[in-house]
Design a protein around this motif. Structure first.
Motif, mmCIF file in Angstrom:
data_model
loop_
_atom_site.group_PDB
_atom_site.id
_atom_site.type_symbol
_atom_site.label_atom_id
_atom_site.label_comp_id
_atom_site.label_asym_id
_atom_site.label_seq_id
_atom_site.Cartn_x
_atom_site.Cartn_y
_atom_site.Cartn_z
ATOM 1 N N ASN A 1 0.984 -1.642 0.023
ATOM 2 C CA ASN A 1 0.222 -0.258 -0.255
ATOM 3 C C ASN A 1 1.147 0.788 -0.245
ATOM 4 O O ASN A 1 0.072 1.749 -0.996
ATOM 5 N N LEU B 1 -14.102 7.905 0.012
ATOM 6 C CA LEU B 1 -12.830 6.289 1.091
ATOM 7 C C LEU B 1 -12.446 7.007 2.545
ATOM 8 O O LEU B 1 -12.119 5.847 3.094
ATOM 9 N N THR C 1 -12.919 4.203 5.443
ATOM 10 C CA THR C 1 -11.986 3.856 5.784
ATOM 11 C C THR C 1 -12.165 3.971 7.274
ATOM 12 O O THR C 1 -11.529 3.124 8.140
ATOM 13 N N ARG C 2 -12.805 5.118 7.495
ATOM 14 C CA ARG C 2 -13.421 5.395 9.030
ATOM 15 C C ARG C 2 -14.267 4.094 9.790
ATOM 16 O O ARG C 2 -13.895 3.563 10.809
ATOM 17 N N VAL D 1 -13.021 1.189 8.935
ATOM 18 C CA VAL D 1 -12.350 -0.460 8.799
ATOM 19 C C VAL D 1 -11.443 -0.122 10.637
ATOM 20 O O VAL D 1 -10.807 0.907 10.407
ATOM 21 N N TRP E 1 -5.540 -2.603 9.782
ATOM 22 C CA TRP E 1 -6.065 -2.111 8.627
ATOM 23 C C TRP E 1 -6.572 -1.310 7.987
ATOM 24 O O TRP E 1 -5.758 -0.275 7.673
ATOM 25 N N ARG E 2 -6.897 -0.311 9.164
ATOM 26 C CA ARG E 2 -7.401 0.656 9.156
ATOM 27 C C ARG E 2 -5.795 1.596 9.166
ATOM 28 O O ARG E 2 -5.717 2.547 8.209
ATOM 29 N N ILE F 1 -4.329 1.283 5.739
ATOM 30 C CA ILE F 1 -4.791 2.138 4.825
ATOM 31 C C ILE F 1 -4.269 3.502 4.131
ATOM 32 O O ILE F 1 -3.161 4.041 3.851
ATOM 33 N N ASP F 2 -4.018 3.752 6.209
ATOM 34 C CA ASP F 2 -3.767 5.311 6.327
ATOM 35 C C ASP F 2 -2.615 5.760 6.339
ATOM 36 O O ASP F 2 -1.698 6.458 5.542
#
Length: 178
Positions: A54, A122, A126-127, A129, A133-134, A137-138
């Motif tokens: 990512n 998005l 995302t919030r 998750v 995992w969040r 992504i972040d």
């Protein structure tokens, strides 16, 4: 290049650029704790792989393609344009002007509003998750945004430091390159 610059124009361009820069900087400030919090969890091999993938993906797609190749040069071009062509509305809403929310080509307006809508969707998704995992992504988003901030600084220096800045401000009545 430096002809037609006024104090009002320079202040407007500064306000526009710094407003846009701070908006992205605020996102970095808000997301970094979530990204680093993911490292407080015991990450599986899959999660470590996802984190690395990512970060690489977001560095390329958001940082390089999105910011360095498109957003940052345009923000700088619109800031330069604003410095030479200030109006009351452009000055008051300078950050929105340099981002491309008004006084832009039809294509730029559509792209700016669609991209903003997609980003908001998005963010909302995302919030939802859970960690880690969040944070995974972040972490990619933070890398892309930091790349974007660096790109913005580079291009604003170029815009005001070279004789002929080769990027379009995407103003409806302005030629492709200014």
């Amino acid at each position: 290049m430096k002809q037609n610059l006024t104090l009002t124009g320079i202040l407007g361009a500064t306000w526009g650029f710094l407003g846009a820069f701070m908006l992205i900087g605020y996102a970095v400030w808000r997301l970094t704790p979530m990204a680093t919090d993911a490292l407080n969890y015991p990450l599986s091999t899959l999660q470590w792989s996802a984190l690395v993938a990512n970060i690489v993906f977001m560095a390329y797609s958001e940082g390089y393609k999105g910011f360095q190749q498109a957003f940052a040069p345009r923000v700088a071009a619109r800031s330069l344009y604003l410095s030479k062509n200030p109006t009351a509305i452009r000055l008051a809403l300078a950050p929105l002007f340099v981002i491309g929310y008004f006084d832009a080509t039809r294509r730029r307006l559509i792209t700016s509003y669609l991209l903003t809508t997609m980003i908001i969707i998005l963010i909302v998704l995302t919030r939802m998750v859970d960690q880690p995992w969040r944070g995974i992504i972040d972490a990619g988003v933070v890398v892309g945004l930091v790349w974007g901030l660096a790109s913005m600084l580079y291009f604003i220096i170029m815009a005001f430091g070279v004789e002929n800045y080769a990027y379009s401000p995407e103003i409806p009545h302005v030629a492709t390159h200014t």
